[in-house]
Design an enzyme around this catalytic site. Structure first.
Site, PDB file in Angstrom:
ATOM      1  N   LEU A   1       0.944  -1.273  -0.054  1.00  0.00           N
ATOM      2  CA  LEU A   1       0.095  -0.032  -0.017  1.00  0.00           C
ATOM      3  C   LEU A   1       0.999   1.213  -0.009  1.00  0.00           C
ATOM      4  CD1 LEU A   1      -2.834  -0.374   2.780  1.00  0.00           C
ATOM      5  CD2 LEU A   1      -2.920  -0.624   0.065  1.00  0.00           C
ATOM      6  N   ASP A   2       0.400   2.233  -0.707  1.00  0.00           N
ATOM      7  CA  ASP A   2       1.309   3.543  -0.704  1.00  0.00           C
ATOM      8  C   ASP A   2       1.491   4.041   0.624  1.00  0.00           C
ATOM      9  OD1 ASP A   2       1.259   3.356  -3.373  1.00  0.00           O
ATOM     10  OD2 ASP A   2      -0.318   4.747  -3.897  1.00  0.00           O
ATOM     11  N   ARG A   3       2.647   4.626   1.005  1.00  0.00           N
ATOM     12  CA  ARG A   3       2.835   5.212   2.301  1.00  0.00           C
ATOM     13  C   ARG A   3       1.644   6.098   3.109  1.00  0.00           C
ATOM     14  NH1 ARG A   3       8.611   6.561   4.515  1.00  0.00           N
ATOM     15  NH2 ARG A   3       8.196   6.786   6.819  1.00  0.00           N
TER      16      ARG A   3
END
Length: 222
Positions: free
Chosen positions: A57-59
């Site tokens: 998942l993106d940060r």
């Protein structure tokens, strides 16, 4: 760190925004290392703990992340993600409501590695990949709209990029056109639900991320 499902072969974590799933150039301790430490202490394991990263998942995104606790589960989950056998549902809070209450978005996306950003086009471009998602409106607030999103493809920044392309940037997502950042540098995108057949036991697994903050607030306003 919040564990929402755990058995001998897999563990599912509710990731906070700002955490990285796997180590990167920042050198920050990734979620995977925190999970390993949790398993090491809980099961009093000496030495190295096996943990496989199955997806990311993106940060700035929060929500569910699946890790494999065995090599058998890792190889099977990798195949399942590759073949689209893991169904993920996302919730997004956007600045503008889409024109229709539900629909399908189809774009051709081009990734710019240097900018760490993707661009969406209505027609095919060189080096582009087709991106498709379904959305529906769950709730309207005074300033924002809550959408439920199902991905039919898995492209870099797909939800962020496609929603921005129709004039509905995600709250806090400055990279894709949001008016202002969120105080905690998050973006209001949540990996809400994940469904798949267990890679070893073959049981149906369905897990939802606990709701808090703006997501529960918007639902309570309906």
């Amino acid at each position: 760190m919040q564990v929402v499902y755990e058995d001998n072969h897999i563990i599912i974590i509710n990731k906070e925004s700002g955490e990285i799933v796997q180590g990167d150039k920042t050198g920050d301790t990734p979620l995977s290392e925190h999970v390993k430490e949790y398993l090491r202490k809980k099961y009093q394991k000496p030495g190295n703990v096996f943990l496989g990263v199955t997806h990311r998942l993106d940060r700035p995104v929060s929500g569910l992340v699946v890790f494999a606790r065995t090599s058998k589960a890792l190889s099977r989950l990798n195949d399942m993600f590759r073949n689209g056998e893991v169904h993920k549902t996302y919730w997004a809070v956007v600045e503008q409501a889409p024109h229709q209450t539900e629909g399908t978005l189809t774009h051709w996306m081009v990734r710019n590695e240097k900018q760490n950003k993707s661009y969406a086009y209505l027609t095919e471009k060189p080096n582009s990949k087709k991106a498709i998602l379904n959305y529906r409106v769950l709730a309207h607030g005074i300033k924002y709209t809550l959408l439920e999103i199902n991905l039919l493809t898995g492209r870099h920044h797909q939800i962020r990029c496609q929603l921005a392309a129709i004039g509905c940037p995600i709250k806090g997502d400055l990279k894709y056109g949001a008016r202002r950042s969120n105080p905690d540098a998050s973006i209001s995108l949540l990996s809400r639900k994940i469904e798949f057949i267990h890679p070893v036991s073959k049981e149906q697994i369905t897990v939802e991320a606990p709701l808090k903050g703006i997501y529960s607030k918007m639902l309570s306003n309906t």
